[in-house]
Motif scaffolding. Structure first.
Motif, PDB file in Angstrom:
ATOM      1  N   LEU A   1       0.170 -40.138  10.225  1.00 20.73           N
ATOM      2  CA  LEU A   1       1.223 -40.686  11.330  1.00 20.73           C
ATOM      3  C   LEU A   1       2.108 -40.918  10.281  1.00 20.73           C
ATOM      4  O   LEU A   1       3.308 -41.044  10.624  1.00 20.73           O
ATOM      5  CB  LEU A   1       0.464 -41.645  12.617  1.00 20.73           C
ATOM      6  N   GLY A   2       1.422 -42.323   9.636  1.00 16.74           N
ATOM      7  CA  GLY A   2       2.838 -42.471   8.498  1.00 16.74           C
ATOM      8  C   GLY A   2       3.655 -41.785   8.117  1.00 16.74           C
ATOM      9  O   GLY A   2       4.134 -41.811   8.195  1.00 16.74           O
ATOM     10  N   TYR A   3       2.562 -40.566   7.611  1.00 17.24           N
ATOM     11  CA  TYR A   3       3.202 -39.826   6.792  1.00 17.24           C
ATOM     12  C   TYR A   3       4.337 -38.702   7.813  1.00 17.24           C
ATOM     13  O   TYR A   3       5.756 -38.462   6.794  1.00 17.24           O
ATOM     14  CB  TYR A   3       1.943 -38.644   6.118  1.00 17.24           C
ATOM     15  N   LYS A   4       3.993 -39.270   8.466  1.00 16.82           N
ATOM     16  CA  LYS A   4       5.161 -38.064   9.326  1.00 16.82           C
ATOM     17  C   LYS A   4       5.932 -38.665  10.262  1.00 16.82           C
ATOM     18  O   LYS A   4       7.243 -37.796   9.882  1.00 16.82           O
ATOM     19  CB  LYS A   4       4.167 -37.635  10.519  1.00 16.82           C
ATOM     20  N   ALA A   5       5.785 -39.945  10.093  1.00 13.93           N
ATOM     21  CA  ALA A   5       7.279 -40.753  10.752  1.00 13.93           C
ATOM     22  C   ALA A   5       7.877 -40.790   9.695  1.00 13.93           C
ATOM     23  O   ALA A   5       9.196 -40.879   9.796  1.00 13.93           O
ATOM     24  CB  ALA A   5       6.548 -42.453  11.337  1.00 13.93           C
TER      25      ALA A   5
ATOM     26  N   ASN B   1      12.031 -38.444   9.292  1.00 11.49           N
ATOM     27  CA  ASN B   1      13.408 -39.349   8.453  1.00 11.49           C
ATOM     28  C   ASN B   1      14.053 -37.799   7.699  1.00 11.49           C
ATOM     29  O   ASN B   1      15.116 -37.867   7.448  1.00 11.49           O
ATOM     30  CB  ASN B   1      12.693 -40.362   8.609  1.00 11.49           C
ATOM     31  N   VAL B   2      13.163 -38.087   6.932  1.00 13.98           N
ATOM     32  CA  VAL B   2      14.014 -37.383   5.412  1.00 13.98           C
ATOM     33  C   VAL B   2      14.156 -35.824   5.615  1.00 13.98           C
ATOM     34  O   VAL B   2      15.385 -35.445   5.175  1.00 13.98           O
ATOM     35  CB  VAL B   2      12.272 -37.467   4.419  1.00 13.98           C
TER      36      VAL B   2
ATOM     37  N   ALA C   1       8.762 -32.595   4.926  1.00 12.24           N
ATOM     38  CA  ALA C   1      10.584 -32.280   5.429  1.00 12.24           C
ATOM     39  C   ALA C   1      10.929 -31.461   3.890  1.00 12.24           C
ATOM     40  O   ALA C   1      10.293 -31.194   2.335  1.00 12.24           O
ATOM     41  CB  ALA C   1      11.319 -33.173   4.672  1.00 12.24           C
ATOM     42  N   ARG C   2      12.287 -30.444   3.843  1.00 10.40           N
ATOM     43  CA  ARG C   2      12.069 -29.362   2.894  1.00 10.40           C
ATOM     44  C   ARG C   2      13.266 -30.338   1.697  1.00 10.40           C
ATOM     45  O   ARG C   2      14.203 -29.348   1.847  1.00 10.40           O
ATOM     46  CB  ARG C   2      13.116 -28.234   3.602  1.00 10.40           C
TER      47      ARG C   2
ATOM     48  N   GLU D   1      12.166 -27.344   8.936  1.00 10.73           N
ATOM     49  CA  GLU D   1      12.154 -26.249   8.632  1.00 10.73           C
ATOM     50  C   GLU D   1      14.105 -26.772   8.616  1.00 10.73           C
ATOM     51  O   GLU D   1      14.642 -26.901   9.870  1.00 10.73           O
ATOM     52  CB  GLU D   1      12.131 -24.763   9.073  1.00 10.73           C
ATOM     53  N   LEU D   2      14.619 -26.275   8.088  1.00 11.93           N
ATOM     54  CA  LEU D   2      16.219 -26.230   7.912  1.00 11.93           C
ATOM     55  C   LEU D   2      16.431 -24.600   8.591  1.00 11.93           C
ATOM     56  O   LEU D   2      16.666 -23.857   7.674  1.00 11.93           O
ATOM     57  CB  LEU D   2      16.604 -26.424   6.032  1.00 11.93           C
ATOM     58  N   LEU D   3      17.370 -24.989   9.287  1.00 10.96           N
ATOM     59  CA  LEU D   3      18.331 -24.020   9.909  1.00 10.96           C
ATOM     60  C   LEU D   3      19.707 -24.097   9.550  1.00 10.96           C
ATOM     61  O   LEU D   3      19.702 -24.844   9.621  1.00 10.96           O
ATOM     62  CB  LEU D   3      18.377 -23.702  11.017  1.00 10.96           C
ATOM     63  N   PHE D   4      20.488 -22.851   9.034  1.00 10.48           N
ATOM     64  CA  PHE D   4      21.352 -23.133   8.308  1.00 10.48           C
ATOM     65  C   PHE D   4      22.641 -21.894   7.332  1.00 10.48           C
ATOM     66  O   PHE D   4      22.105 -21.346   8.024  1.00 10.48           O
ATOM     67  CB  PHE D   4      21.873 -23.735   6.359  1.00 10.48           C
ATOM     68  N   THR D   5      23.412 -21.834   7.535  1.00  8.07           N
ATOM     69  CA  THR D   5      24.456 -21.016   7.799  1.00  8.07           C
ATOM     70  C   THR D   5      24.667 -20.785   6.325  1.00  8.07           C
ATOM     71  O   THR D   5      25.491 -21.882   5.826  1.00  8.07           O
ATOM     72  CB  THR D   5      25.748 -20.734   8.426  1.00  8.07           C
ATOM     73  N   LEU D   6      24.808 -19.740   5.703  1.00 10.64           N
ATOM     74  CA  LEU D   6      25.685 -19.671   4.256  1.00 10.64           C
ATOM     75  C   LEU D   6      26.673 -18.019   4.365  1.00 10.64           C
ATOM     76  O   LEU D   6      27.010 -17.100   4.592  1.00 10.64           O
ATOM     77  CB  LEU D   6      24.186 -18.914   3.254  1.00 10.64           C
TER      78      LEU D   6
END
Ligand code: ADP
Ligand code: MG
Length: 355
Positions: free
Chosen positions: A82-86, A90-91, A224-225, A300-305
């Motif tokens: 839980l500590g790691y996930k919290a 955020n990261v 976090a990625r 995960e990250l969602l992005f446009t290129l």
């Protein structure tokens, strides 16, 4: 503005349920009541993190609160996790701005159910995350709570003006990409909740989790990625828009559309879904596509290129092209079997929205 003068925020007299606005409607309502007055406030409410001009670069700030019974269930969540996930969630918001996380503060609301040993375990996870992401814990707040456990983390990060990526900025013709795989975290939650019921019925039952290791880890200990951000830097690529997948792909696609004023076309058969997520979805008689689109918590990250930048990342094992940016009038569409188009609607976590 005096309350009587509220214009676009006007509400009929009487009590209005928050569920009638939903989480995003409520945030919008708050946003409309404030305008930025400091020139150093580059970006306020509405993206994954706020952006502040620190003189020699941009400072990023984001905060997220986790509440027992809403965001986590301690009957199957170890406190270290839980500590790691919290921290990781955020990261993830700093990564979504193409930034590097630097510091965190952690605030706790603790009921007397929790011991010193429990707090130690929680901070072991927080320390592990700080090491993983190269951050310093620099403060926080500790208070008693009437019941349960509440953790609020604020993360500070940095990014240059040239490398900052917002939710706005996607251009027609850009390629839509997502990292990693989707739907796993929600599949893991289904497995954990089933084990909880089995255990309640038969306390002698041994948890059967080994076979579901990957999806359970996706739920309990998301990463976090930030690795992707470093990769963008190394390749001198700047995505045109980016968001992290916290509420499910559908919800994030709609945010990108709205804030970039574009439409997005997503191909169902291109969605990256892990083999174990597929099998777990089958077992629970749900569609894996639904888990990917609406499950949430994948981080995960969602992005446009731009297409030229995409050429550089083509074939990357962990970056998946899933669609492209189209005219705003076409909106957000999912291409299903036989080239059929269906509008994308958000059904992810919108905490206040009535079902
Ligand atoms: P994320 O899912 O990326 O953490 P949220 O959906 O929680 O983002 O928040 C969206 C935006 O609204 C962010 O800019 C956040 O700072 C802002 N926000 C959320 N709640 C509040 C609030 N109570 N007051 C002011 N801003 C808020
Ligand atoms: Mg976010």
């Amino acid at each position: 503005m005096k309350p009587s003068e509220t214009s676009s925020n006007a509400m009929p007299p009487g009590r209005t349920e928050i569920s009638s606005l939903g989480e995003f409607g409520l945030i919008d309502r708050i946003r409309q009541q404030f305008s930025l007055i400091n020139p150093s406030s580059v970006l306020g409410i509405g993206d994954d993190a706020a952006v502040i001009d620190a003189g020699n670069g941009y400072q990023l700030v984001s905060t997220d609160m986790l509440i027992e019974g809403i965001h986590f269930d301690l009957s199957f969540t170890p406190l270290e996790h839980l500590g790691y996930k919290a921290v990781a969630v955020n990261v993830s918001d700093i990564a979504a701005m193409n930034g590097i996380p630097r510091q965190i503060t952690v605030s706790l609301g603790l009921s007397n159910r929790f011991s010193v040993e429990a707090v130690d375990a929680l901070y072991q996870g927080i320390a592990y995350a700080c090491r993983d992401y190269g951050m310093d814990l620099v403060g926080g707040d500790t208070t008693a709570a009437p019941a349960g456990l509440l953790i609020s983390v604020t993360v500070l990060g940095t990014v240059s003006a040239q490398q900052l990526v917002k939710r706005s900025g996607a251009q027609k013709g850009d390629i839509l990409c997502v990292t990693g795989d989707l739907g796993g975290a929600y599949a893991g939650l289904q497995v954990l909740e089933r084990e909880k019921i089995t255990f309640a019925e038969n306390p002698q039952a041994q948890p059967q989790l080994e076979a579901y290791d990957y999806v359970v880890q996706r739920q309990l200990k998301p990463k976090a990625r930030t690795d992707m951000v470093h990769e963008f830097y190394e390749r001198k690529i700047v995505p045109t828009a980016m968001i992290d997948v916290s509420d499910g792909l559908a919800s994030e696609v709609l945010h990108l559309c709205r804030q970039s004023e574009v439409g997005l076309r997503v191909y169902e058969d291109k969605l990256p879904i892990d083999e174990l997520t597929l099998r777990t979805a089958d077992e629970f008689l749900v569609s894996a596509v639904t888990l990917a689109m609406n499950g949430g918590e994948d981080y995960e990250l969602l992005f446009t290129l731009r297409q030229a930048d995409f050429e550089q990342l083509k074939g990357h094992a962990d970056i998946h092209p899933i669609g492209y940016v189209q005219d705003a009038e076409l909106g957000a569409q999912l291409v299903i079997q036989n080239e059929q188009l269906v509008p994308i609607q958000a059904q992810g976590w919108n905490h206040f929205k009535a079902d």
